[in-house]
Design a protein around this motif. Sequence first.
Motif, PDB file in Angstrom:
ATOM      1  N   VAL A 130       0.824  -1.213   0.000  1.00 42.72           N
ATOM      2  CA  VAL A 130       0.000   0.000   0.000  1.00 42.72           C
ATOM      3  C   VAL A 130       0.856   1.260   0.000  1.00 42.72           C
ATOM      4  O   VAL A 130       0.350   2.343  -0.265  1.00 42.72           O
ATOM      5  N   HIS A 131       2.170   1.140   0.253  1.00 45.65           N
ATOM      6  CA  HIS A 131       2.956   2.374   0.197  1.00 45.65           C
ATOM      7  C   HIS A 131       3.054   2.910  -1.233  1.00 45.65           C
ATOM      8  O   HIS A 131       3.509   4.027  -1.438  1.00 45.65           O
ATOM      9  N   PRO A 150      -7.357   5.261   4.681  1.00 43.49           N
ATOM     10  CA  PRO A 150      -7.368   5.717   6.083  1.00 43.49           C
ATOM     11  C   PRO A 150      -5.956   5.936   6.620  1.00 43.49           C
ATOM     12  O   PRO A 150      -5.026   5.190   6.313  1.00 43.49           O
ATOM     13  N   ARG A 151      -5.816   6.963   7.462  1.00 41.70           N
ATOM     14  CA  ARG A 151      -4.486   7.321   7.952  1.00 41.70           C
ATOM     15  C   ARG A 151      -3.874   6.220   8.814  1.00 41.70           C
ATOM     16  O   ARG A 151      -2.657   6.021   8.807  1.00 41.70           O
ATOM     17  N   LEU A 152      -4.709   5.490   9.568  1.00 38.23           N
ATOM     18  CA  LEU A 152      -4.177   4.406  10.381  1.00 38.23           C
ATOM     19  C   LEU A 152      -3.541   3.339   9.505  1.00 38.23           C
ATOM     20  O   LEU A 152      -2.476   2.799   9.838  1.00 38.23           O
ATOM     21  N   GLY A 153      -4.168   3.040   8.362  1.00 40.24           N
ATOM     22  CA  GLY A 153      -3.580   2.088   7.427  1.00 40.24           C
ATOM     23  C   GLY A 153      -2.262   2.585   6.869  1.00 40.24           C
ATOM     24  O   GLY A 153      -1.302   1.816   6.735  1.00 40.24           O
ATOM     25  N   ASN A 154      -2.217   3.870   6.563  1.00 39.84           N
ATOM     26  CA  ASN A 154      -0.961   4.438   6.071  1.00 39.84           C
ATOM     27  C   ASN A 154       0.163   4.283   7.097  1.00 39.84           C
ATOM     28  O   ASN A 154       1.311   3.994   6.747  1.00 39.84           O
ATOM     29  N   ASP A 155      -0.172   4.468   8.389  1.00 37.80           N
ATOM     30  CA  ASP A 155       0.849   4.324   9.432  1.00 37.80           C
ATOM     31  C   ASP A 155       1.387   2.896   9.471  1.00 37.80           C
ATOM     32  O   ASP A 155       2.602   2.683   9.634  1.00 37.80           O
ATOM     33  N   PHE A 156       0.501   1.918   9.325  1.00 35.88           N
ATOM     34  CA  PHE A 156       0.944   0.519   9.349  1.00 35.88           C
ATOM     35  C   PHE A 156       1.912   0.235   8.202  1.00 35.88           C
ATOM     36  O   PHE A 156       2.974  -0.372   8.399  1.00 35.88           O
ATOM     37  N   TYR A 157       1.546   0.679   7.014  1.00 35.80           N
ATOM     38  CA  TYR A 157       2.392   0.382   5.853  1.00 35.80           C
ATOM     39  C   TYR A 157       3.677   1.213   5.858  1.00 35.80           C
ATOM     40  O   TYR A 157       4.698   0.789   5.312  1.00 35.80           O
ATOM     41  N   THR A 158       3.649   2.383   6.485  1.00 37.31           N
ATOM     42  CA  THR A 158       4.888   3.140   6.686  1.00 37.31           C
ATOM     43  C   THR A 158       5.853   2.347   7.566  1.00 37.31           C
ATOM     44  O   THR A 158       7.050   2.223   7.258  1.00 37.31           O
ATOM     45  N   ALA A 162       5.897  -0.922   8.088  1.00 27.99           N
ATOM     46  CA  ALA A 162       6.362  -2.120   7.380  1.00 27.99           C
ATOM     47  C   ALA A 162       7.422  -1.758   6.350  1.00 27.99           C
ATOM     48  O   ALA A 162       8.401  -2.491   6.161  1.00 27.99           O
ATOM     49  N   SER A 163       7.240  -0.612   5.671  1.00 24.15           N
ATOM     50  CA  SER A 163       8.199  -0.198   4.645  1.00 24.15           C
ATOM     51  C   SER A 163       9.547   0.134   5.244  1.00 24.15           C
ATOM     52  O   SER A 163      10.593  -0.108   4.626  1.00 24.15           O
ATOM     53  N   MET A 164       9.535   0.697   6.439  1.00 27.78           N
ATOM     54  CA  MET A 164      10.807   0.996   7.106  1.00 27.78           C
ATOM     55  C   MET A 164      11.430  -0.264   7.696  1.00 27.78           C
ATOM     56  O   MET A 164      12.658  -0.422   7.714  1.00 27.78           O
ATOM     57  N   ALA A 165      10.583  -1.191   8.169  1.00 27.74           N
ATOM     58  CA  ALA A 165      11.110  -2.407   8.799  1.00 27.74           C
ATOM     59  C   ALA A 165      11.885  -3.277   7.824  1.00 27.74           C
ATOM     60  O   ALA A 165      12.854  -3.943   8.210  1.00 27.74           O
ATOM     61  N   ILE A 166      11.492  -3.265   6.554  1.00 29.68           N
ATOM     62  CA  ILE A 166      12.159  -4.159   5.600  1.00 29.68           C
ATOM     63  C   ILE A 166      13.593  -3.705   5.315  1.00 29.68           C
ATOM     64  O   ILE A 166      14.382  -4.485   4.757  1.00 29.68           O
ATOM     65  N   ALA A 180       8.853   6.079   2.259  1.00 34.44           N
ATOM     66  CA  ALA A 180       7.967   5.255   3.080  1.00 34.44           C
ATOM     67  C   ALA A 180       7.128   6.103   4.025  1.00 34.44           C
ATOM     68  O   ALA A 180       6.112   5.629   4.544  1.00 34.44           O
ATOM     69  N   SER A 181       7.535   7.330   4.257  1.00 34.81           N
ATOM     70  CA  SER A 181       6.768   8.239   5.104  1.00 34.81           C
ATOM     71  C   SER A 181       5.617   8.826   4.288  1.00 34.81           C
ATOM     72  O   SER A 181       5.842   9.508   3.280  1.00 34.81           O
TER      73      SER A 181
END
Length: 627
Positions: free
Chosen positions: A302-303, A311-319, A321-325, A372-373
Motif C-alpha cells: 500500500v505504500h 485511512p491514515r491508520l492504514g498508512n501508518d501501518f504500511y509506513t 512495514a516499509s521501514m522495517a524491511i 515510506a513516510s
Amino acid sequence: MIPDLTRLRLTWSDPPGLWGFLTTVDHKRIAARYVFTAVAMLFLAGMLALDMRLQLSAPDMGRMGPQLYDESFTLHGSTMLFLVSVPVMEAMGIWLVPLMLGQRNLAFPRLAAFSYWLYLGGVLMLWIPHILDITPDLGWFEYPPLSGPGYSPGHRTDIWAQMITFTEVAALSASVNIAATIIKMRPPGMTLARMPVFIWAMLIASLMTMVALPAVMLVTSMLIADRLVSTQFFTPAGGGDALLFQHLFWFFGHPEVYIIFVPAIGFVTAIVETFSRRPIFGHIAMVLSLLSIAVLAFGLWVHHMFAVGLPRLGNDFYTAASMAIALPAGIQIFCWIATLWSGRPRLDTPLLWILGFIATFVIGGLSGVMTASAPLDLQLHDTYFVVAHFHYVLVGGAMFPLFGALCYWYPKATGRLMSEFWGRIAFALILGGFNLGFFPMHILGLMGMPRRIYTYGPEMGWGWLNLVATLGSVIAVAGGLVFVANAWLSRTRGVAAGADPWGGATLEWATPSPPPPHNFDATPVVAHIAPLWDDPHNLPVMIGMASDRRQVLVTSAIDAHPQYRQKSAGPSIWPVIAALAVTAMFIGSIFTAWAVAWGAIPIAIALACWFWPQRDRAHTGPLRVRT
C-alpha cells in the motif's frame, strides 16, 4: 563396448540440427536462450529510455509527441519489469541450480523448455504489435478507469494484459521447477544448513513468485473480462472499484521488486565469498534476513497507494512495514562488509560490480525509507524523485549484481575468461553514467518536475539537470555496449579458464568448463558448506546411477539422504507444441471469449502427449559413496 563416460555423454546429448534446437531439455541451453532473449530486450528497452531522455534533455523539444512518448514509456517499463528483470534472474537459476547441486538436470526438464517458449511468446506479444503501431500506451501498470473499455478502445490494453499472462505463466513454471529441484534433488550431505546462500535465495524467490504472480494474472484477467464480456470489476457505475485493481496489482508489484532482488543477494554472496576467500560471515543471519524479506515484502504494497486517500491508520501501518524491511537488508550489507574486511579481497571485475552495487543500493534504500513516510510521499509521489529511487533500487540493486554474476560465471559457461581490461572499462562507464544519469533526478523531483511528462517549458528551470541526466544515460549505454562486445569477443579470444579459474567453493566449479551435457560424471557428496575448500582433491561421489538412461538422484527434503533414482525426461517436441497451443488461446481470447473454450482442446491434446506414459527399465543397482 562403449565406455561408461562416453555412453553417459551420448545419453544426455541432444539430437543434432533444428530438431535438437526445438526439442532440447538441457537446462544450460534453455537458460542461455533466456539470457540472450533478455539481453536483447534490455537493449531495446535501453534504446527507448535513451530516446525519452533525448526528448527531455532540453525544454520544448519536438523529438517526440505525447502519443509516441506514452508508447515508449509503456513499452520501456513493461519490457524491463516483465521481460527482463524477472526472466533473467530465473534464467540464472535454471542454469546454476543443477550445477550447484551436483545434478544432471532440473526436476522437470520439459517444463523448463515450455517456460522459455511461453516467455518468448510474451516477448513477441508485446513487440510485434509495436511494429504494427498498436503499442500499449497507458503505462506499464495500465490503471483503470483509463484502461477500461470506455476510455481505451481498440486492443492496446488487451495486448498488455495478455503479455502479462504469458510471462507470468512462464515465470510460475520456472519457479515451480527450481523450487522442486532445490527441495528434492540436493546432493547427499547437503542439509538445509549446508545450502549455499545462492540456493537459499533462489528457493525463496521461487516461493515468493508462486504467491505473488497469481494476483497479477488474476487482475489482468479481470481487466480483459471487463473489456471483452462487459463484467464490472473495475467500473464504479456497475458496482466495481478501480482501486481493487491497484490493490491486486501492487500485491504483486512490490514483492516483484524483491523477487528480482533476492536472487541478486545470492549473486553478491557467492562473489564476495570467492573473492574474499572465506565463507560468508553470518551465514545463518543471511538466510534469516532473506526469509524476513520474503515475509515483509507482502505486507507493504500500500505504500504505492499513499496518494489515493486510504485511512491514515492504514498508512501508518504500511509506513512502519516499509521501514522495517530495511533492517534485514542492512544485516546483509554488514555481513558482506564483514566478509570482505576479514578476508583478502581480490579486486577483479566481478567484485568491482558488487562494490558498485553496495554503494548504489544504499542510496536507493535510503530514498526508499524517505518515501515510506506517507506525508513526504504525498509530496514526492508523482515526481522524478520516485523515478530516481526505483532505478537506484532496480538497476543498482539487481542489474549491477547481474553484471557481476555474468562476469563471474562466464568462464564456467564458455570455458574462457572475459577481458579484465575491457570489463573494468565497462564497469566504470556504466557505474559513472548511471549515477550521472539518475542522481540529478532526485533534485529534479525536489524541484517539482512531474514524472510521465513528455516536455516542459524553459521557465521551469529543469533544463540543465535534464541535460546532465541525458549525458549520463549516453555514457551508461556506451558502457553496456562495451560489456556486450567484451562478452561476445571473449568467446573465442578470451584466456582459457579451466574448471575453477576463481578458486570457488561451490560444486559448479567441480565440473569442466563448459560443463558436458550430463554436467557431472557422478553425483558429488557434500560434507561442508564450502565443499571445494574443505578438500578439493578428494571430493566424495555417489556412484550407481545408470549411464545408458537419463536418471537423477532424489534425496530427502531436510537432510538430503539418498532416496531413489528418478527418470529424467528426454528431448521432446511437445513442450513447443503445448506453448504454441497456449499462445493461440491467449491471443484468441483478446478477440473472443470462445477462444478459451476452443483453445483448451489443442492444449489438452498436447499435454496428453507430453505426459503419455512410457516404459522404462528400472535400474536397481546399489548406490554407494566412493572417495
